[in-house]
Scaffold this active site. Structure first.
Site, short mmCIF file in Angstrom:
data_model
loop_
_atom_site.label_atom_id
_atom_site.label_comp_id
_atom_site.label_asym_id
_atom_site.label_seq_id
_atom_site.Cartn_x
_atom_site.Cartn_y
_atom_site.Cartn_z
N ALA B 137 -15.48 -21.20 10.03
CA ALA B 137 -16.67 -20.44 10.41
C ALA B 137 -16.29 -19.19 11.19
O ALA B 137 -16.87 -18.11 11.01
CB ALA B 137 -17.61 -21.33 11.23
N TYR B 138 -15.29 -19.32 12.06
CA TYR B 138 -14.82 -18.18 12.86
C TYR B 138 -14.20 -17.12 11.94
O TYR B 138 -14.52 -15.92 12.04
CB TYR B 138 -13.80 -18.67 13.88
CG TYR B 138 -13.12 -17.58 14.67
CD1 TYR B 138 -13.84 -16.77 15.56
CD2 TYR B 138 -11.75 -17.36 14.56
CE1 TYR B 138 -13.21 -15.78 16.29
CE2 TYR B 138 -11.10 -16.38 15.29
CZ TYR B 138 -11.85 -15.58 16.15
OH TYR B 138 -11.21 -14.59 16.87
#
Lengths: 103, 226
Positions: B137-138
């Site tokens: 996600a990052y």
């Protein structure tokens, strides 16, 4: 608030300055009917973006209201307010009115 | 005198960069959710949530001087396996790392277009080109920022505004506090930086890229061997 003559003057003044900067004398002779964007228009997309950024500051200085000219509604309108000078002047008035907090 | 807007100045890299610029005579406007402890006659702290478009616009409107530099530094991280990452975490990362930078770039970018000059630095990460596992996600949120960097550079170049990305490996900040030391050491070794990267080295790297001759608009440079 912004009157129609004030709004039109802001647009025409900014177009004249931009015309000088971009070497497009046609912009210096613009009037209400001048086509801004689209086929056979005076500005390309970069010119239009520059005009909007400059005009937002002009409007802020003239009316004291911070506005965004290219909001979602304006961008999705079938009859875009960015097509002609006169329509853009009307759009400035509309946006200032909607952005002014009620007294 | 030059003026910079830096997001995330309450701590970490943002604060270190603000201190360096102030020491070199710049005026700095810091955008952070909390004001932080940095005080200086030429530092103005703005308490602003950069994921709030209206709040960013209002903060930028308060800046009277021409803005020479925007550093989109504020970020948040979460280390989770893809299948264990809650959707709310992915949304939050996208809001801060991408949308926050988008709002700042749009508001400050308009000011820079009016000036016909300016430099925007988006702080990214080596995790994108490395496609680091456990950070899906990052990495996705920072990849979105990298894409924004390239498109913004192309769109704003005609008006004299440069947009670049600068990326780092792990820095000793709050973002990496929760990462196991062994994992950090492995990553640093992989990046050719066995001693890690200090905040001071990261700030030096940013300062090196301020002159126009040091990097082409749209480029993304990393302080690492990739």
């Amino acid at each position: 608030m912004l009157t129609r003559p004030q709004a039109l003057a802001l647009v025409l003044r900014r177009l004249a300055l931009l015309g000088r900067e971009l070497g497009k004398p046609l912009l210096e002779q613009a009037n209400e009917e001048t086509r801004l964007f689209g086929e056979a228009a005076a500005l390309d997309s970069i010119g239009l973006v520059t005009l909007m950024a400059d005009l937002e500051e002009d409007v802020r200085l003239a009316s004291g209201v911070s506005v965004q000219l290219a909001d979602e509604k304006a961008m999705s309108r079938l009859t875009s307010p960015f097509r002609r000078v006169g329509l853009l002047a009307d759009h400035l008035i509309d946006v200032v009115e909607k952005s002014t907090p009620p007294a | 005198m030059s003026t910079a807007v830096i997001t995330g100045t309450s701590r970490g890299l943002g604060r270190a960069l603000a201190e360096r610029l102030l020491a070199e005579g710049w005026s700095v406007h810091g955008f952070s959710r909390s004001v932080g402890e940095l005080t200086h006659p030429r530092f103005t702290a703005h308490a602003v949530d950069i994921s709030d478009e209206g709040a960013v616009r209002a903060a930028v409107d308060q800046i009277c001087d021409p803005i020479d530099l925007l550093v989109n530094n504020a970020g948040s991280a979460s280390l989770n396996a893809l299948l264990l990452t809650p959707g709310s975490v992915a949304a939050s990362l996208m809001r801060v790392n991408y949308l926050g930078a988008f709002h700042c770039l749009q508001s400050v970018g308009k000011a820079m277009v009016r000036q016909r000059r300016g430099l925007v630095i988006n702080i990214t990460t080596v995790a994108v080109p490395l496609s680091l596992e456990g950070e899906a996600a990052y990495v996705a949120s920072k990849a979105a920022l990298d894409a924004l960097t390239k498109v913004a550079a192309a769109e704003l170049a005609p008006q004299g505004v440069r947009v670049i990305g600068l990326g780092f490996g792990p820095l000793s900040t709050d973002l990496t506090r929760a990462v196991p030391a062994l994992k950090l050491a492995e990553l640093d070794a992989r990046l050719g930086r066995p001693q890690g990267t200090s905040l001071s080295q990261a700030v030096d790297f940013i300062m090196h890229h301020l002159p126009a001759a040091s990097s082409a608009s749209g480029s993304i440079a990393y302080l690492a061997r990739l």
